[in-house]
Design a protein around this motif. Structure first.
Motif, PDB file in Angstrom:
ATOM      1  N   THR A 136     -44.455  47.918 -25.210  1.00 58.54           N
ATOM      2  CA  THR A 136     -44.334  46.461 -25.176  1.00 58.54           C
ATOM      3  C   THR A 136     -43.177  46.038 -26.057  1.00 58.54           C
ATOM      4  N   ILE A 137     -42.247  45.280 -25.503  1.00 64.53           N
ATOM      5  CA  ILE A 137     -41.159  44.727 -26.304  1.00 64.53           C
ATOM      6  C   ILE A 137     -41.710  43.556 -27.108  1.00 64.53           C
ATOM      7  N   LEU A 138     -41.471  43.602 -28.424  1.00 66.66           N
ATOM      8  CA  LEU A 138     -41.960  42.575 -29.338  1.00 66.66           C
ATOM      9  C   LEU A 138     -40.788  41.778 -29.900  1.00 66.66           C
ATOM     10  N   ARG A 139     -41.059  40.526 -30.222  1.00 65.36           N
ATOM     11  CA  ARG A 139     -40.030  39.622 -30.741  1.00 65.36           C
ATOM     12  C   ARG A 139     -40.427  39.123 -32.137  1.00 65.36           C
ATOM     13  N   TYR A 140     -39.477  39.229 -33.076  1.00 56.33           N
ATOM     14  CA  TYR A 140     -39.675  38.734 -34.434  1.00 56.33           C
ATOM     15  C   TYR A 140     -38.555  37.755 -34.780  1.00 56.33           C
ATOM     16  N   PRO A 141     -38.852  36.627 -35.439  1.00 59.16           N
ATOM     17  CA  PRO A 141     -37.765  35.730 -35.871  1.00 59.16           C
ATOM     18  C   PRO A 141     -36.859  36.416 -36.878  1.00 59.16           C
ATOM     19  N   VAL A 142     -35.553  36.175 -36.749  1.00 59.29           N
ATOM     20  CA  VAL A 142     -34.603  36.687 -37.731  1.00 59.29           C
ATOM     21  C   VAL A 142     -34.830  35.945 -39.039  1.00 59.29           C
ATOM     22  N   PRO A 143     -34.878  36.647 -40.175  1.00 63.64           N
ATOM     23  CA  PRO A 143     -35.116  35.960 -41.450  1.00 63.64           C
ATOM     24  C   PRO A 143     -33.987  34.999 -41.780  1.00 63.64           C
ATOM     25  N   ALA A 144     -34.358  33.891 -42.421  1.00 59.73           N
ATOM     26  CA  ALA A 144     -33.360  32.905 -42.810  1.00 59.73           C
ATOM     27  C   ALA A 144     -32.424  33.488 -43.849  1.00 59.73           C
ATOM     28  N   ILE A 145     -31.165  33.093 -43.776  1.00 59.69           N
ATOM     29  CA  ILE A 145     -30.162  33.560 -44.727  1.00 59.69           C
ATOM     30  C   ILE A 145     -30.283  32.747 -46.005  1.00 59.69           C
ATOM     31  N   THR A 146     -30.464  33.423 -47.125  1.00 64.44           N
ATOM     32  CA  THR A 146     -30.615  32.759 -48.410  1.00 64.44           C
ATOM     33  C   THR A 146     -29.247  32.342 -48.940  1.00 64.44           C
ATOM     34  N   PRO A 147     -29.058  31.057 -49.322  1.00 67.38           N
ATOM     35  CA  PRO A 147     -27.767  30.649 -49.891  1.00 67.38           C
ATOM     36  C   PRO A 147     -27.430  31.480 -51.116  1.00 67.38           C
ATOM     37  N   PRO A 148     -26.148  31.815 -51.319  1.00 69.44           N
ATOM     38  CA  PRO A 148     -25.762  32.647 -52.469  1.00 69.44           C
ATOM     39  C   PRO A 148     -26.259  32.113 -53.797  1.00 69.44           C
ATOM     40  N   SER A 149     -26.271  30.779 -53.979  1.00 70.91           N
ATOM     41  CA  SER A 149     -26.688  30.202 -55.250  1.00 70.91           C
ATOM     42  C   SER A 149     -28.147  30.435 -55.548  1.00 70.91           C
ATOM     43  N   ALA A 160     -46.823  39.716 -43.642  1.00 68.50           N
ATOM     44  CA  ALA A 160     -46.285  40.129 -42.357  1.00 68.50           C
ATOM     45  C   ALA A 160     -47.043  39.502 -41.204  1.00 68.50           C
ATOM     46  N   SER A 161     -46.330  39.169 -40.172  1.00 68.35           N
ATOM     47  CA  SER A 161     -46.962  38.724 -38.932  1.00 68.35           C
ATOM     48  C   SER A 161     -46.512  39.662 -37.828  1.00 68.35           C
ATOM     49  N   HIS A 162     -47.394  39.953 -36.907  1.00 63.48           N
ATOM     50  CA  HIS A 162     -47.061  40.861 -35.829  1.00 63.48           C
ATOM     51  C   HIS A 162     -46.111  40.183 -34.845  1.00 63.48           C
ATOM     52  N   GLY A 163     -45.325  41.019 -34.168  1.00 65.02           N
ATOM     53  CA  GLY A 163     -44.364  40.480 -33.226  1.00 65.02           C
ATOM     54  C   GLY A 163     -45.034  39.842 -32.020  1.00 65.02           C
ATOM     55  N   LYS A 164     -44.315  38.909 -31.415  1.00 67.94           N
ATOM     56  CA  LYS A 164     -44.811  38.250 -30.211  1.00 67.94           C
ATOM     57  C   LYS A 164     -44.394  39.060 -28.978  1.00 67.94           C
ATOM     58  N   PRO A 165     -45.332  39.427 -28.113  1.00 67.06           N
ATOM     59  CA  PRO A 165     -44.973  40.210 -26.921  1.00 67.06           C
ATOM     60  C   PRO A 165     -44.007  39.461 -26.011  1.00 67.06           C
ATOM     61  N   VAL A 166     -43.003  40.184 -25.536  1.00 66.61           N
ATOM     62  CA  VAL A 166     -42.049  39.628 -24.579  1.00 66.61           C
ATOM     63  C   VAL A 166     -42.393  40.087 -23.169  1.00 66.61           C
ATOM     64  N   CYS A 167     -42.544  41.402 -22.988  1.00 66.47           N
ATOM     65  CA  CYS A 167     -42.940  41.960 -21.704  1.00 66.47           C
ATOM     66  C   CYS A 167     -43.370  43.401 -21.913  1.00 66.47           C
ATOM     67  N   GLN A 168     -44.037  43.970 -20.932  1.00 66.52           N
ATOM     68  CA  GLN A 168     -44.571  45.324 -21.010  1.00 66.52           C
ATOM     69  C   GLN A 168     -43.842  46.224 -20.022  1.00 66.52           C
ATOM     70  N   VAL A 169     -43.421  47.398 -20.500  1.00 63.57           N
ATOM     71  CA  VAL A 169     -42.711  48.358 -19.666  1.00 63.57           C
ATOM     72  C   VAL A 169     -43.742  49.248 -18.979  1.00 63.57           C
ATOM     73  N   ARG A 170     -43.827  49.158 -17.657  1.00 60.63           N
ATOM     74  CA  ARG A 170     -44.880  49.862 -16.921  1.00 60.63           C
ATOM     75  C   ARG A 170     -44.388  51.122 -16.210  1.00 60.63           C
ATOM     76  N   ASP A 171     -43.097  51.377 -16.228  1.00 60.61           N
ATOM     77  CA  ASP A 171     -42.564  52.569 -15.575  1.00 60.61           C
ATOM     78  C   ASP A 171     -43.007  53.806 -16.361  1.00 60.61           C
ATOM     79  N   ASP A 172     -43.630  54.764 -15.679  1.00 59.89           N
ATOM     80  CA  ASP A 172     -44.185  55.946 -16.344  1.00 59.89           C
ATOM     81  C   ASP A 172     -43.112  56.869 -16.919  1.00 59.89           C
ATOM     82  N   ARG A 173     -41.860  56.664 -16.549  1.00 59.50           N
ATOM     83  CA  ARG A 173     -40.791  57.487 -17.114  1.00 59.50           C
ATOM     84  C   ARG A 173     -40.406  57.028 -18.529  1.00 59.50           C
ATOM     85  N   LEU A 174     -40.872  55.861 -18.919  1.00 61.06           N
ATOM     86  CA  LEU A 174     -40.444  55.260 -20.179  1.00 61.06           C
ATOM     87  C   LEU A 174     -41.603  55.191 -21.164  1.00 61.06           C
TER      88      LEU A 174
END
Length: 350
Positions: A284-297, A27-41
């Motif tokens: 913090t919103i994190l970004r993860y690459p979508v896993p590659a689709i494995t060919p059916p074969s 596993a690799s940790h997600g890459k930060p996109v941005c931080q939510v600083r509003d105290d209501r969230l």
């Protein structure tokens, strides 16, 4: 904050399924996109991505300033809010359909006491969500995940160990009316070993869901992992009940309940609740690459896992075995202690 509560049922005369354990790909940790600083969230439970940023909701309706749908820009700053016309109970997820309509899933029920659950529908360019009530056919359920099928039907995914229930309305939703739900299937997620604050229980319950922009994929998440299913002809139910998911580990997220796709569909985006984290911790919103689709074969045709590099899960077929019964009984014995620990972390009543 939603408590980690599992519903465990043993059906007499039938052994529970015992999926093969899956060793999580490195596993690799997600890459930060941005931080939510509003105290209501601080208890973000649902999120969708937009062309200009994000839309999020809290899972708490206890405090009036939090009872809103929040629109964020690309830097996670709040640029607009929409208030509910009446008080929601426990908003847990967000979904968006093909025409851009937002659906807020007011479906949380930690104590399983609600007579009805609800969806709030916010049409594009509208500032007033519309309430639609529903009722389960088999008693209350706690749920935190919502999907929209290809035909526009909402699909609620319950939060419980073993197999999560799938429920859809029996007829079109109508404002001011209570529509019965029906159970249309269940989804069993493969086991993983991904680190998370709730250990193996955190790997067992569904806490969020999302549909890809191309409507050809859906994803369910737990506190530990994301499970992506391929959808054919908009049939989300068949995808979840018969498909084999690709797995993206989401390790060590503090209280991971939200997931969505990026607008181009190339990434999974997540964000955690931070209400019980050290002072000053911001979501913090994190970004993860979508896993590659494995060919059916190249996919495995037996019950053994494919190579870890593919991120594929085992073919988790139903099996009747004594080990399955033992696993369910053991899980049931631990539920009481885990529920108590989770509630001690926060005594807020829904």
């Amino acid at each position: 904050m939603a408590a980690v509560v599992l519903a465990v049922a043993i059906v007499p005369g039938r052994a529970a399924a015992s999926p093969s354990p899956l060793t999580t790909p490195e596993a690799s940790h997600g890459k930060p996109v941005c931080q939510v600083r509003d105290d209501r969230l601080t208890e973000i439970s649902g999120m969708v991505a937009t062309t200009t940023g994000f839309v999020v909701v809290n899972d708490s309706a206890d405090e009036e300033p939090r009872r809103r749908i929040f629109f964020l820009d690309a830097n996670c700053a709040v640029v607009r809010t929409v208030r509910y016309p009446s008080r929601p109970r426990d908003t847990e997820d967000l979904a968006v359909d093909a025409d851009g309509t937002l659906w807020v899933a007011d479906i949380g029920d930690n104590d399983r006491t609600r007579q009805t659950v609800a969806l709030w529908k916010l049409s594009p360019r509208s500032d007033r969500p519309v309430l639609h009530r529903m009722t389960y056919p088999d008693g209350p359920h706690d749920a935190e995940a919502l999907l929209i099928a290809g035909d526009g039907r909402p699909i609620i995914v319950t939060k419980q160990g073993g197999a999560a229930g799938l429920y859809t309305p029996t007829v079109d939703l109508k404002p001011g009316a209570t529509v019965p739900l029906k159970r249309v299937g269940q989804v069993r997620l493969p086991r993983t070993t991904t680190r998370n604050p709730f250990s193996f229980l955190g790997r067992a319950v569904v806490t969020g869901a999302a549909t890809a922009p191309d409507r050809r994929r859906v994803v369910l998440r737990t506190y530990a992992d994301a499970f992506e299913f391929d959808v054919v002809n908009g049939d989300v139910i068949t995808a979840l009940t018969t498909g084999t998911p690709r797995i993206t580990p989401l390790p060590d997220e503090p209280q991971g309940e939200s997931i969505t796709y990026s607008r181009d569909g190339q990434f999974l985006l997540t964000v955690s609740e931070t209400a019980d984290q050290p002072p000053g911790t911001k979501p913090t919103i994190l970004r993860y690459p979508v896993p590659a689709i494995t060919p059916p074969s190249a996919r495995a045709v037996t019950g053994t896992p494919t190579a870890a590099a593919t991120g594929r899960s085992p073919d988790d077929r139903e099996r009747t075995s004594l080990s399955g019964v033992a696993a369910v009984v053991g899980l049931g014995l631990l539920v009481v202690g885990v529920v108590g620990a989770a509630r001690l972390r926060r005594s807020r009543q829904r």
